[in-house]
Design a protein around this motif. Structure first.
Motif, short mmCIF file in Angstrom:
data_model
loop_
_atom_site.label_atom_id
_atom_site.label_comp_id
_atom_site.label_asym_id
_atom_site.label_seq_id
_atom_site.Cartn_x
_atom_site.Cartn_y
_atom_site.Cartn_z
N HIS A 294 50.78 21.79 -82.13
CA HIS A 294 49.48 20.12 -81.93
C HIS A 294 48.89 20.24 -80.83
O HIS A 294 49.44 20.26 -79.36
N ILE A 295 46.63 20.41 -80.89
CA ILE A 295 46.53 20.32 -79.46
C ILE A 295 45.03 18.82 -79.27
O ILE A 295 45.03 18.56 -80.95
N ALA A 296 45.04 18.75 -77.57
CA ALA A 296 44.95 17.31 -77.79
C ALA A 296 43.04 17.93 -78.32
O ALA A 296 42.21 18.97 -78.51
N ASP A 297 42.78 16.99 -79.22
CA ASP A 297 41.30 16.91 -80.63
C ASP A 297 40.08 16.61 -79.31
O ASP A 297 39.93 15.29 -79.35
N VAL A 298 39.78 16.91 -78.30
CA VAL A 298 38.45 17.03 -77.72
C VAL A 298 37.36 16.39 -78.06
O VAL A 298 36.66 15.68 -77.72
N SER A 299 37.18 17.14 -78.70
CA SER A 299 35.56 17.64 -79.61
C SER A 299 35.54 16.46 -80.59
O SER A 299 34.56 15.62 -80.63
N HIS A 300 36.77 15.01 -80.49
CA HIS A 300 36.74 14.39 -81.25
C HIS A 300 35.74 12.90 -80.87
O HIS A 300 35.55 12.88 -81.04
N TYR A 301 35.99 13.43 -79.12
CA TYR A 301 36.54 12.17 -78.38
C TYR A 301 34.39 12.53 -78.02
O TYR A 301 33.34 12.15 -77.01
N VAL A 302 34.16 14.40 -77.65
CA VAL A 302 32.85 14.65 -76.88
C VAL A 302 32.61 15.41 -77.59
O VAL A 302 32.37 16.48 -78.21
N LYS A 303 31.39 15.03 -78.17
CA LYS A 303 30.59 15.76 -79.43
C LYS A 303 29.50 16.05 -78.27
O LYS A 303 28.98 16.14 -77.08
N GLU A 304 29.02 17.39 -79.31
CA GLU A 304 28.54 18.35 -78.93
C GLU A 304 26.80 17.33 -78.19
O GLU A 304 26.15 17.02 -79.06
N GLY A 305 26.24 18.21 -77.32
CA GLY A 305 24.84 17.14 -76.61
C GLY A 305 24.64 17.05 -75.87
O GLY A 305 24.36 16.07 -75.45
N SER A 306 26.54 15.24 -75.83
CA SER A 306 26.45 14.59 -74.73
C SER A 306 26.37 14.43 -73.58
O SER A 306 26.37 16.10 -73.75
N ILE A 307 25.83 13.85 -72.77
CA ILE A 307 26.41 13.39 -71.23
C ILE A 307 27.29 14.92 -70.81
O ILE A 307 27.57 15.38 -70.13
N ILE A 308 28.76 14.17 -71.28
CA ILE A 308 29.62 14.64 -70.85
C ILE A 308 29.95 16.04 -71.57
O ILE A 308 30.96 17.16 -70.90
N ASP A 309 29.78 16.58 -72.85
CA ASP A 309 28.93 17.94 -73.24
C ASP A 309 28.46 18.67 -72.32
O ASP A 309 29.20 19.53 -72.08
N LYS A 310 27.09 18.02 -71.77
CA LYS A 310 27.17 19.29 -70.97
C LYS A 310 27.51 19.72 -69.68
O LYS A 310 27.45 20.69 -69.73
N GLU A 311 27.81 18.79 -69.27
CA GLU A 311 28.83 19.03 -67.98
C GLU A 311 30.06 19.72 -68.57
O GLU A 311 30.67 20.73 -67.27
N ALA A 312 30.38 19.80 -69.37
CA ALA A 312 31.06 20.69 -69.99
C ALA A 312 31.25 21.86 -69.80
O ALA A 312 31.46 22.74 -69.37
N THR A 313 29.89 22.15 -70.78
CA THR A 313 29.31 23.91 -70.83
C THR A 313 29.12 24.55 -69.36
O THR A 313 28.87 25.40 -69.73
N LYS A 314 28.40 23.58 -69.02
CA LYS A 314 27.96 24.13 -67.75
C LYS A 314 28.54 24.33 -66.22
O LYS A 314 29.72 25.65 -65.85
N ARG A 315 30.17 23.68 -66.77
CA ARG A 315 31.79 24.57 -65.64
C ARG A 315 32.51 25.03 -66.48
O ARG A 315 32.97 26.71 -65.58
N ALA A 316 32.43 25.35 -67.98
CA ALA A 316 32.96 26.19 -68.69
C ALA A 316 34.24 25.81 -68.25
O ALA A 316 35.46 26.91 -69.61
N THR A 317 35.07 25.57 -67.55
CA THR A 317 36.39 26.13 -67.27
C THR A 317 36.98 25.05 -66.18
O THR A 317 35.75 24.85 -65.38
#
Length: 719
Positions: A294-317
């Motif tokens: 069972h893996i945390a369903d992050v994509s349920h909360y972090v939608k593609e293109g959102s403010i949080i997603d853009k920051e996560a994309t930039k950091r990548a890890t």
């Protein structure tokens, strides 16, 4: 010899250099003979004839191309390449071509002041007799970063930044009004506002952040992150966006998912972990075991293109320094909403397996689920239970362990490469000072988790990548690992023969990896074990992300991806989104877009690893700085032309004995056999050899630990 217009004798060598410079500085120009004579101020007939002869030779060597009977231009096909500039503090800069061919030396005078990691265009210089191949930077295509970290020095009329490791040719000038309150000795982050040019060699910048005084733990850790362009704080607007997320789970959402809340489930992580992104469940179903990953369903909360997603994309890890984690996601998400904490209902993306007693997968499916973890374990607790100690849910843990061992055994039989790497860890006090250094080895508890995560990742990759013949697989980011470099494998084979070992370097992938494993097993516990493991690791390629699947050599999987850690790795979030899209009947995603994202994630992973290594180096030096003069047993862990690296057996801290301290002889570096050999006495320093060292210097600023040989080597006899 011919005469130049200035009246000086013009040698052929001088004329070669003049022509080289003319064509390299104008790589796209075609010059007629008249233009060439005028540019080089060649006025006499012999000088002109010599120039024509030299240019014919240059065209013969493919340095120039003859555009017509009386005009020439630089041969762009062989002489101009694009790639990455690698700057070294010792001046031994190099150019790394895009085509993956060997690095080429670039002298400081031919560097055009390029910085480490810059994208550059170079021209090859005509090779001088008995000299190495050289390149000249003719254009800087893009700067890797426009920020630098260092120590401020403020004078009466100006200030400048002295950078870490002297990565710039000159210190960065800072106008006094752009200091942002920084004082001499402060560590600061500076944005470069003016790069060197033909008119000015100065680099000019402005302070964007004053980190604080050198030596402070927070300042030093932030400096390491800033040095690699990694963030050391979380943007306020992104944290505010995370605060607005509703963590509650509606009945409607639960109905859309498989309900695992009543199935026994646990998380197993390091004792200091807070972001639990994976859990295991187990229950008996007839003659089979149902195991849920069972893996945390992050994509349920972090939608593609959102403010949080853009920051996560930039950091990548997420980045893991010795004393802290710099998360990819805001803390509210990674430690609370998404973290699979015990006794809390959580949304997951799961791979459910039906396994027999031999851990053969009889059936599986991938589904969105809701879980409720019964227990949070630290690895140490699970290990105790597996070693026979009574504990909560011991039967479930031992069953999972038994199945994991079967999976592991089968994986190695299938050709997976056996590298059990040890990781250096520190115990840290409340001020961030290291109090103990030790190696963490993998054990049954860590391997239990590892095997089920590998199985889930492989299954997800196969579910998308494995298609019928003639059908094109949909786009997915894979975790790929290429076969070892054949030349390096052959070097390894030639090397281990000297110790009496045999190894295959040709045949099927499985045959080579089984031969590698046999080599690792047979050198276990021997004096040469560390040495052989080090050389074998150097033959391996680096794993990376790509939408072009070539399989994973190290794991011996044809299909492999990263699905199990979306809280700390962006590729896993991408995989979750694509998997959901395809399960809902969506069309294949744009491969070009995802390949770009894969390249970015691979780059950020490498950068994060470099920062992590630097934080370990810093803590290593800090741990040893009060042990100057102490003697230790060690072994040689690295050999370079400038010295020998030694790792202390007791605490695994690594330092270097500089070459000039080996003053009993003149030592030659035998790169092929990983050793230094004395010219007169034939004394040898070999990778893996035991050695007695004394701690000589601990330089925190340079993150450098210097050792000396404990027994004073006899001085060279004077001639």
């Amino acid at each position: 010899m011919s005469k130049h217009k200035s009246g000086k004798r013009l040698t052929k060598q001088r004329l070669v250099e003049m022509l080289q410079t003319l064509f390299q500085q104008n790589p796209n120009e075609t010059f007629s003979l008249k233009q060439i004579f005028r540019e080089l101020k060649l006025s006499t007939h012999p000088a002109k004839m010599l120039a024509v002869d030299v240019m014919d030779e240059m065209a013969w060597d493919d340095f120039l191309t003859k555009a017509s009977d009386n005009s020439y231009r630089l041969n762009l096909k062989t002489q101009v390449q694009e790639g990455t500039f690698i700057r070294k503090a010792n001046g031994k800069n190099s150019f790394q071509p895009d085509d993956g061919s060997k690095n080429i030396f670039v002298s400081e005078r031919n560097s055009l002041f390029a910085m480490n990691g810059d994208r550059v265009r170079v021209a090859m210089m005509a090779r001088r007799e008995k000299h190495m191949k050289e390149a000249m930077v003719v254009e800087i295509l893009s700067h890797k970063r426009d920020q630098a970290v260092g120590k401020l020095k403020v004078e009466k009329d100006y200030a400048f930044l002295i950078t870490e490791g002297n990565i710039f040719v000159h210190d960065i000038l800072i106008p006094k009004k752009k200091l942002k309150g920084g004082k001499t000795g402060d560590k600061a982050v500076v944005k470069i506002t003016q790069w060197p040019s033909k008119d000015s060699k100065n680099i000019v910048g402005e302070v964007i952040d004053v980190l604080g005084k050198e030596g402070d733990n927070n300042v030093e850790m932030h400096a390491i992150l800033a040095q690699y362009g990694l963030p050391y704080s979380y943007p306020k607007h992104v944290e505010e966006a995370a605060e607005k997320i509703d963590p509650s789970i509606t009945e409607q959402e639960i109905k859309r998912r498989e309900d695992f809340r009543d199935v026994w489930t646990c998380t197993i992580d390091p004792k200091d972990a807070k972001d639990f992104d994976d859990a295991l469940s187990i229950r008996k179903k007839g003659k089979l075991w149902e195991v849920g990953v069972h893996i945390a369903d992050v994509s349920h909360y972090v939608k593609e293109g959102s403010i949080i997603d853009k920051e996560a994309t930039k950091r990548a890890t997420s980045v893991y320094l010795v004393d802290r984690t710099i998360p990819m996601l805001p803390e509210r998400l990674c430690n609370f909403i998404c973290s699979l904490r015990p006794d809390e209902e959580k949304l997951c993306y799961s791979v459910i397996f039906m396994l027999d007693e031999e851990a053969n997968v009889k059936d599986h499916h991938i589904a969105h689920t809701v879980i409720k973890s019964n227990r949070r374990y630290a690895y140490e607790e699970v290990q105790d239970v597996l070693m026979g100690k009574d504990g909560d849910y011991a039967t479930e843990l031992r069953t999972l362990d038994k199945l994991a061992k079967k999976l592991r055994e089968r994986r190695f039989k299938g050709g997976a490469v056996k590298f059990d790497r040890e990781e250096l860890h520190f115990d840290i006090d409340e001020k961030g000072k290291p109090t103990r250094a030790y190696f963490k080895k993998s054990n049954d508890a860590t391997q239990l988790i590892e095997e089920f995560m590998l199985l889930a990742n492989r299954t997800v990759a196969e579910s998308i990548g494995k298609v019928k013949k003639g059908t094109k697989a949909k786009t997915l980011p894979y975790r790929i690992h290429d076969q070892p470099d054949p030349t390096k494998l052959e070097t390894l084979r030639e090397f281990v023969v000297k110790f009496g070992y045999k190894m295959k370097t040709s045949g099927t992938k499985g045959a080579i990896s089984r031969s590698l494993n046999a080599l690792m097993d047979s050198c276990q516990g021997k004096k040469e074990q560390k040495l052989i493991e080090t050389v074998a690791l150097r033959a391996m390629m680096k794993a990376k992300y790509s939408t072009h699947n070539i399989g994973h050599y190290g794991l011996a999987f044809e299909y492999y991806t990263h699905f199990t850690s979306p809280i700390r790795r962006y590729p896993d979030t991408m995989v979750h989104r694509l998997l959901t899209k395809y399960q809902d009947g969506g069309r294949s995603a744009n491969q070009e877009k995802y390949e770009e994202l894969c390249e970015h994630c691979s780059d950020m992973e490498q950068t994060a690893q470099q920062a992590e290594r630097d934080s370990i180096k810093y803590k290593m030096v800090e741990f040893m700085e009060d042990k100057i003069g102490n003697e230790y047993d060690a072994h040689i862990s690295g050999i370079q032309s400038y010295g020998i690296y030694c790792e202390i057996d007791e605490n695994h801290c690594e330092g270097m004995v500089p070459m000039h301290d080996l003053d009993d002889d003149y030592y030659d570096f035998d790169e092929r056999n990983y050793c230094l050999v004395g010219r007169r006495h034939r004394n040898k320093y070999q990778l893996g050899d035991p050695i007695r060292i004394k701690v000589a210097r601990a330089n925190l600023e340079k993150r450098q630990l210097d050792f000396a040989l404990a027994e004073e080597a006899p001085k060279k006899k004077k001639k």
